[in-house]
Design a protein around this motif. Structure first.
Motif, PDB file in Angstrom:
ATOM      1  N   SER A 194      63.002  69.839   4.172  1.00 13.59           N
ATOM      2  CA  SER A 194      61.427  69.280   4.656  1.00 13.59           C
ATOM      3  C   SER A 194      61.069  68.443   5.022  1.00 13.59           C
ATOM      4  O   SER A 194      60.470  67.811   5.762  1.00 13.59           O
ATOM      5  CB  SER A 194      60.581  70.328   3.581  1.00 13.59           C
ATOM      6  OG  SER A 194      60.815  69.629   2.380  1.00 13.59           O
ATOM      7  N   GLN A 195      61.144  66.788   3.916  1.00 13.07           N
ATOM      8  CA  GLN A 195      61.279  65.228   4.483  1.00 13.07           C
ATOM      9  C   GLN A 195      61.991  64.476   4.619  1.00 13.07           C
ATOM     10  O   GLN A 195      61.775  64.044   4.997  1.00 13.07           O
ATOM     11  CB  GLN A 195      60.621  65.085   3.048  1.00 13.07           C
ATOM     12  CG  GLN A 195      60.131  65.820   2.082  1.00 13.07           C
ATOM     13  CD  GLN A 195      58.778  66.116   2.845  1.00 13.07           C
ATOM     14  OE1 GLN A 195      57.971  64.754   2.748  1.00 13.07           O
ATOM     15  NE2 GLN A 195      58.027  66.810   2.894  1.00 13.07           N
ATOM     16  N   SER A 208      69.475  76.267  -3.340  1.00 11.82           N
ATOM     17  CA  SER A 208      69.092  76.110  -2.169  1.00 11.82           C
ATOM     18  C   SER A 208      68.704  75.026  -1.652  1.00 11.82           C
ATOM     19  O   SER A 208      69.607  74.203  -2.090  1.00 11.82           O
ATOM     20  CB  SER A 208      67.077  76.456  -3.067  1.00 11.82           C
ATOM     21  OG  SER A 208      67.267  75.093  -3.976  1.00 11.82           O
ATOM     22  N   ALA A 209      68.278  74.665  -0.562  1.00 19.19           N
ATOM     23  CA  ALA A 209      68.485  73.627   0.528  1.00 19.19           C
ATOM     24  C   ALA A 209      66.965  73.640   1.010  1.00 19.19           C
ATOM     25  O   ALA A 209      66.357  73.572   1.620  1.00 19.19           O
ATOM     26  CB  ALA A 209      68.824  73.821   2.018  1.00 19.19           C
ATOM     27  N   ASP A 210      66.614  72.128   0.783  1.00 14.16           N
ATOM     28  CA  ASP A 210      64.980  71.389   1.198  1.00 14.16           C
ATOM     29  C   ASP A 210      65.318  70.108   2.235  1.00 14.16           C
ATOM     30  O   ASP A 210      65.924  69.585   1.642  1.00 14.16           O
ATOM     31  CB  ASP A 210      64.370  71.030  -0.333  1.00 14.16           C
ATOM     32  CG  ASP A 210      63.351  70.723   0.388  1.00 14.16           C
ATOM     33  OD1 ASP A 210      62.503  70.548   1.347  1.00 14.16           O
ATOM     34  OD2 ASP A 210      62.112  70.671  -0.400  1.00 14.16           O
ATOM     35  N   SER A 246      66.321  64.125   2.021  1.00 18.97           N
ATOM     36  CA  SER A 246      64.573  63.583   2.345  1.00 18.97           C
ATOM     37  C   SER A 246      64.426  62.230   3.093  1.00 18.97           C
ATOM     38  O   SER A 246      63.377  61.519   3.175  1.00 18.97           O
ATOM     39  CB  SER A 246      63.588  63.610   1.120  1.00 18.97           C
ATOM     40  OG  SER A 246      65.262  62.258   0.453  1.00 18.97           O
ATOM     41  N   GLU A 269      66.463  80.108  -1.108  1.00 21.47           N
ATOM     42  CA  GLU A 269      65.252  79.212  -0.083  1.00 21.47           C
ATOM     43  C   GLU A 269      65.913  78.496   0.441  1.00 21.47           C
ATOM     44  O   GLU A 269      67.029  77.203   0.154  1.00 21.47           O
ATOM     45  CB  GLU A 269      64.123  79.311  -0.496  1.00 21.47           C
ATOM     46  CG  GLU A 269      63.120  78.390  -0.114  1.00 21.47           C
ATOM     47  CD  GLU A 269      61.646  78.264  -0.940  1.00 21.47           C
ATOM     48  OE1 GLU A 269      60.820  77.870  -0.225  1.00 21.47           O
ATOM     49  OE2 GLU A 269      61.884  77.517  -1.920  1.00 21.47           O
ATOM     50  N   VAL A 270      65.386  77.886   1.917  1.00 20.27           N
ATOM     51  CA  VAL A 270      65.876  76.460   2.864  1.00 20.27           C
ATOM     52  C   VAL A 270      64.491  77.418   3.675  1.00 20.27           C
ATOM     53  O   VAL A 270      64.000  77.477   3.568  1.00 20.27           O
ATOM     54  CB  VAL A 270      66.865  77.549   3.647  1.00 20.27           C
ATOM     55  CG1 VAL A 270      67.206  76.015   4.917  1.00 20.27           C
ATOM     56  CG2 VAL A 270      68.289  77.642   3.070  1.00 20.27           C
ATOM     57  N   LYS A 271      64.317  74.870   3.424  1.00 16.55           N
ATOM     58  CA  LYS A 271      63.307  74.224   3.386  1.00 16.55           C
ATOM     59  C   LYS A 271      63.189  74.150   5.491  1.00 16.55           C
ATOM     60  O   LYS A 271      64.351  72.453   4.979  1.00 16.55           O
ATOM     61  CB  LYS A 271      62.454  73.852   2.594  1.00 16.55           C
ATOM     62  CG  LYS A 271      61.382  74.750   1.753  1.00 16.55           C
ATOM     63  CD  LYS A 271      60.698  74.354   0.758  1.00 16.55           C
ATOM     64  CE  LYS A 271      61.061  74.674  -0.740  1.00 16.55           C
ATOM     65  NZ  LYS A 271      59.587  73.653  -1.611  1.00 16.55           N
ATOM     66  N   VAL A 314      68.875  68.588  -1.467  1.00 19.08           N
ATOM     67  CA  VAL A 314      67.661  67.893  -1.383  1.00 19.08           C
ATOM     68  C   VAL A 314      67.556  67.148   0.004  1.00 19.08           C
ATOM     69  O   VAL A 314      68.793  65.351  -0.386  1.00 19.08           O
ATOM     70  CB  VAL A 314      66.817  67.685  -2.659  1.00 19.08           C
ATOM     71  CG1 VAL A 314      65.389  67.034  -1.741  1.00 19.08           C
ATOM     72  CG2 VAL A 314      65.738  68.986  -3.698  1.00 19.08           C
ATOM     73  N   ALA A 338      70.459  72.548  -6.822  1.00 15.91           N
ATOM     74  CA  ALA A 338      70.113  72.421  -5.160  1.00 15.91           C
ATOM     75  C   ALA A 338      69.958  71.456  -4.553  1.00 15.91           C
ATOM     76  O   ALA A 338      69.758  69.783  -4.622  1.00 15.91           O
ATOM     77  CB  ALA A 338      68.360  72.689  -6.071  1.00 15.91           C
TER      78      ALA A 338
END
Length: 142
Positions: free
Chosen positions: A114-115, A110-112, A87, A134-136, A85, A83
């Motif tokens: 958001s931070q 998935s990819a985040d 940040s 999901e991608v945030k 991330v 995943a």
């Protein structure tokens, strides 16, 4: 696990110290057992650093919070399965280049973002990634 000696050969900053910049060519010869452990001081991942590294399936962490720059096609067609991330608030953009994306052809689930401080994402960032769920996105993305 990649050895510290091999990592020093692949990672440096402009003055060849402190393990801060991945440089082309990719470090495929230094990846052992499909794992690559990135130092928490890593700031830049250079253009095509891991492009088409067929042995690369696990990057720990993916990606360090210290990363402030990811260049074109950095992980393109590498079968990374982590995943993603991002940040670091100082990471503000990820480039795109015509029909080539930074994570194109990976197996990222998935990819985040958001931070992160991302304000722009390049085209085709995740093209040909059939595993992406999901991608945030961060509120800073315009």
């Amino acid at each position: 696990r990649i050895s510290s000696t091999a990592l020093r050969k692949a990672v440096s900053d402009q003055d060849n110290r402190n393990w801060r910049r991945f440089l082309f060519p990719a470090v495929a010869d230094y990846i052992e057992d499909h794992d690559l452990y990135l130092p928490d001081t890593l700031r830049t991942i250079g253009m095509q650093a891991f492009q088409s590294c067929s042995a690369l399936t696990n990057v720990v962490p993916f990606l360090p919070a210290s990363v402030t720059s990811i260049d074109k096609r950095a992980f393109m067609n590498a079968p990374v399965q982590n995943a993603l991330v991002l940040s670091n608030p100082n990471l503000t953009s990820i480039p795109g280049e015509g029909s080539y994306g930074v994570f194109q052809g990976t197996k990222v689930p998935s990819a985040d973002f958001s931070q992160s401080g991302i304000t722009s994402l390049g085209s085709r960032l995740f093209s040909a990634v059939s595993t992406l769920g999901e991608v945030k996105f961060p509120p800073t993305l315009t």
